[in-house]
Scaffold this motif. Structure first.
Motif, short mmCIF file in Angstrom:
data_model
loop_
_atom_site.label_atom_id
_atom_site.label_comp_id
_atom_site.label_asym_id
_atom_site.label_seq_id
_atom_site.Cartn_x
_atom_site.Cartn_y
_atom_site.Cartn_z
N LEU A 8 -6.77 5.25 -9.79
CA LEU A 8 -5.91 5.32 -10.74
C LEU A 8 -6.27 4.47 -11.51
CD1 LEU A 8 -2.91 3.57 -9.57
CD2 LEU A 8 -4.00 4.36 -7.84
N GLU A 9 -6.04 4.16 -12.89
CA GLU A 9 -6.67 3.68 -13.78
C GLU A 9 -4.77 2.95 -14.11
OE1 GLU A 9 -8.65 5.54 -16.79
OE2 GLU A 9 -6.37 7.06 -17.24
N TYR A 10 -4.67 1.71 -15.21
CA TYR A 10 -3.27 1.34 -15.77
C TYR A 10 -3.87 -0.05 -16.84
CZ TYR A 10 -3.62 -1.39 -11.26
OH TYR A 10 -4.35 -1.93 -10.23
N ASP A 11 -2.55 -0.40 -17.38
CA ASP A 11 -2.43 -1.49 -18.09
C ASP A 11 -1.79 -2.21 -17.47
OD1 ASP A 11 -1.84 -3.48 -20.22
OD2 ASP A 11 -1.44 -1.89 -21.81
N GLY A 12 -2.33 -3.00 -17.29
CA GLY A 12 -1.39 -4.46 -16.10
C GLY A 12 -0.26 -5.37 -17.50
N LEU A 59 -9.56 -0.17 -13.59
CA LEU A 59 -10.26 1.17 -14.52
C LEU A 59 -10.05 2.94 -13.17
CD1 LEU A 59 -12.77 -0.61 -16.28
CD2 LEU A 59 -11.01 0.29 -16.93
N GLY A 60 -10.42 1.80 -12.38
CA GLY A 60 -10.60 2.28 -10.53
C GLY A 60 -9.29 2.11 -9.16
N GLN A 61 -7.68 1.58 -9.48
CA GLN A 61 -8.30 1.24 -8.47
C GLN A 61 -7.90 2.72 -7.03
OE1 GLN A 61 -6.76 -0.27 -5.63
NE2 GLN A 61 -5.17 -1.57 -6.98
N VAL A 62 -8.40 2.28 -5.99
CA VAL A 62 -7.64 3.64 -5.22
C VAL A 62 -6.34 2.99 -4.27
CG1 VAL A 62 -8.81 4.52 -3.03
CG2 VAL A 62 -10.02 4.19 -5.27
N ALA A 63 -5.86 4.14 -4.34
CA ALA A 63 -4.54 4.36 -3.19
C ALA A 63 -4.56 5.27 -2.57
CB ALA A 63 -3.27 3.93 -3.95
N ASN A 81 1.82 12.51 -12.47
CA ASN A 81 1.43 11.99 -13.97
C ASN A 81 2.71 12.26 -14.98
OD1 ASN A 81 -0.66 10.55 -13.77
ND2 ASN A 81 -2.25 12.60 -14.27
N ASP A 82 3.50 13.49 -14.56
CA ASP A 82 4.46 13.79 -15.05
C ASP A 82 5.93 12.73 -15.37
OD1 ASP A 82 3.47 15.45 -16.75
OD2 ASP A 82 4.59 17.17 -15.79
N GLN A 83 6.28 11.14 -14.37
CA GLN A 83 6.85 11.14 -14.30
C GLN A 83 6.35 9.71 -14.12
OE1 GLN A 83 9.94 11.84 -12.71
NE2 GLN A 83 9.44 14.32 -12.58
N LEU A 84 4.96 9.29 -14.35
CA LEU A 84 4.66 7.94 -14.68
C LEU A 84 5.08 7.57 -15.76
CD1 LEU A 84 1.52 7.90 -12.22
CD2 LEU A 84 3.59 6.62 -11.72
N THR A 85 4.68 6.54 -16.14
CA THR A 85 5.03 5.93 -18.22
C THR A 85 3.50 6.03 -18.33
OG1 THR A 85 4.75 3.96 -17.14
CG2 THR A 85 6.88 4.35 -17.39
N HIS A 86 3.07 6.14 -19.16
CA HIS A 86 2.10 5.76 -19.98
C HIS A 86 1.19 5.17 -20.11
CE1 HIS A 86 3.85 2.45 -22.61
NE2 HIS A 86 2.65 2.30 -22.93
N ASP A 87 1.11 4.05 -18.66
CA ASP A 87 1.01 2.60 -18.74
C ASP A 87 0.23 2.60 -17.03
OD1 ASP A 87 2.59 2.32 -18.35
OD2 ASP A 87 3.13 0.46 -19.13
N ILE A 88 -0.08 3.91 -16.70
CA ILE A 88 -0.26 4.99 -15.62
C ILE A 88 -0.48 5.56 -15.30
CG2 ILE A 88 -0.02 4.30 -13.41
CD1 ILE A 88 2.66 2.80 -13.31
N ASN A 89 -2.25 6.15 -15.45
CA ASN A 89 -2.55 7.37 -14.87
C ASN A 89 -3.15 7.80 -13.93
OD1 ASN A 89 -3.10 9.73 -16.27
ND2 ASN A 89 -5.14 9.17 -16.52
N ILE A 90 -2.56 8.52 -13.00
CA ILE A 90 -3.57 9.56 -11.80
C ILE A 90 -4.71 10.00 -12.63
CG2 ILE A 90 -3.65 10.31 -9.36
CD1 ILE A 90 -0.63 9.78 -9.80
N LEU A 91 -5.89 9.48 -11.73
CA LEU A 91 -7.24 9.87 -12.61
C LEU A 91 -7.65 11.26 -11.46
CD1 LEU A 91 -9.20 6.64 -13.21
CD2 LEU A 91 -8.65 8.43 -15.10
N SER A 92 -7.47 11.17 -9.92
CA SER A 92 -7.97 12.37 -9.26
C SER A 92 -6.84 11.92 -7.85
CB SER A 92 -9.31 12.49 -9.12
OG SER A 92 -10.01 11.35 -8.33
N ILE A 93 -6.76 13.31 -6.71
CA ILE A 93 -6.68 13.41 -5.60
C ILE A 93 -7.64 13.87 -4.77
CG2 ILE A 93 -3.82 13.56 -4.35
CD1 ILE A 93 -2.50 13.29 -7.01
#
Length: 256
Positions: A8-12, A59-63, A81-93
Motif C-alpha cells: 500500500l501507499e499513503y499520505d501520512g 510508496l510501498g509499505q507492506v502488511a 479501498n472503498d472503505q479507506l479514506t483517499h489518503d490510503i490506497n492498497i496497490l495489490s493483495i
C-alpha cells in the motif's frame, strides 16, 4: 484462515503514524476498521513491515492480514479501498504462505527523502525546502562513512539499553533530480528517527556548517549532536520493503 500480503501507499500528513494509538488516527487503525467491515468480523489484526512516524509517507509499505474468506483478491482490494479514506490506497493483495510475516520476513527497507532547493507549492507535506546552497559532493562524501554495519546510536532516538543500535546500512546516496535532491537509503532495518537525523546531518554537511568526517566521529563515539539536525517528517517516504530472494536495487521511486 487465510493470510494475505498487502502492498500500500499513503499520505501520512494527517496520521499520527502507522501504529494504532488510542484517540489518534493511524494507518494500521484505518486498515483494521476497513477490514472489520469488509470481512464482517470484530477480530482482525494487521501487521506492517515497520512503523512510520507521524507525517511520514509510504510508496510501498507492506502488511499482512489473516482472515476467514473465500473472496477473490481483486474484489478484496476493491472492497477495502472503498472503505479507506483517499489518503490510503492498497496497490495489490496477494495470498501469502501461512507463516508469512510482513515484519519478520523483511530483509531490508528502502526510504527516500525529498529536499527542495526552491520554494515549492507542494511544500512541507512532501518535501523539505532548504534555502541554503547544498554541495552534493560533500553530502555524498559524508554518506560513504555510514555504509556498512555500524552502531547508529548517534542517529537514533531509541530509549533504553536492551535494543541493539547496530544496523547494516546497505546503500546511501544523494541524487540530484531537477531542482530537488533525493536521499536514497537502504538498510536491514531502521532505528527510530534514524533516517531523518541522517538527512538533517547531511544537509549540515552540504551547507558547509560541519565536515563530512563528523559522521565518522559520531559512529565511533555516540553523540546527541545529530538530534538537533533532525529533518522534518514530511519529506520522508518508505519506498520499498525487500523480502528473501529479492535483489536490492539502486533504482528508486519518488512522489514528485
Amino acid at each position: 484462515m487465510a493470510r494475505f500480503k498487502l502492498t500500500l501507499e499513503y499520505d501520512g500528513s494527517r496520521f499520527k503514524g502507522w501504529q494504532v494509538q488510542e484517540d489518534a488516527r493511524s494507518i494500521q487503525g484505518q486498515l483494521i476498521k476497513a477490514a472489520k467491515i469488509v470481512f464482517e468480523t470484530e477480530t482482525v489484526e494487521v501487521y506492517g513491515s515497520g512503523r512510520t512516524d507521524a507525517g511520514v509517507h509510504a510508496l510501498g509499505q507492506v502488511a499482512h492480514i489473516e482472515v476467514e474468506t473465500k473472496m477473490p483478491v481483486k474484489l478484496m482490494r476493491q472492497k477495502l479501498n472503498d472503505q479507506l479514506t483517499h489518503d490510503i490506497n492498497i496497490l495489490s493483495i496477494d495470498q501469502a504462505a501461512q507463516k508469512f510475516h510482513a515484519r519478520h520476513d523483511a530483509v531490508a527497507r528502502s526510504y527516500v527523502y525529498h529536499i527542495s532547493r526552491r520554494r515549492n507549492a507542494f511544500g512541507k507535506h512532501f518535501m523539505w525546502w532548504v534555502k541554503d546552497p547544498l554541495n552534493i559532493d560533500r553530502m555524498n562524501a559524508a554518506a560513504e562513512y555510514l555504509v556498512g554495519m555500524h552502531d547508529f546510536k548517534s542517529f537514533s532516538n531509541e530509549k533504553g539499553t536492551e535494543k541493539s543500535s547496530k544496523v547494516d546500512l546497505l546503500q546511501l546516496k544523494v541524487v540530484e533530480k531537477g531542482d530537488k535532491l533525493i536521499v536514497h537509503v537502504v538498510a536491514s532495518h531502521f532505528l527510530w528517527k534514524m533516517v531523518r537525523r541522517i538527512v538533517g546531518s547531511l544537509v549540515e554537511v552540504g551547507t558547509g556548517r560541519i565536515e563530512p568526517s563528523k559522521f565518522k566521529e559520531w559512529l565511533e563515539k555516540p553523540s546527541i549532536e545529530p538530534a538537533k539536525y533532525t529533518a522534518p517528517p514530511g519529506g520522508l517516504f518508505l519506498e520499498r520493503v525487500y523480502f528473501k530472494g529479492e535483489k536490492i536495487s539502486t533504482e528508486f521511486r519518488t512522489l514528485l
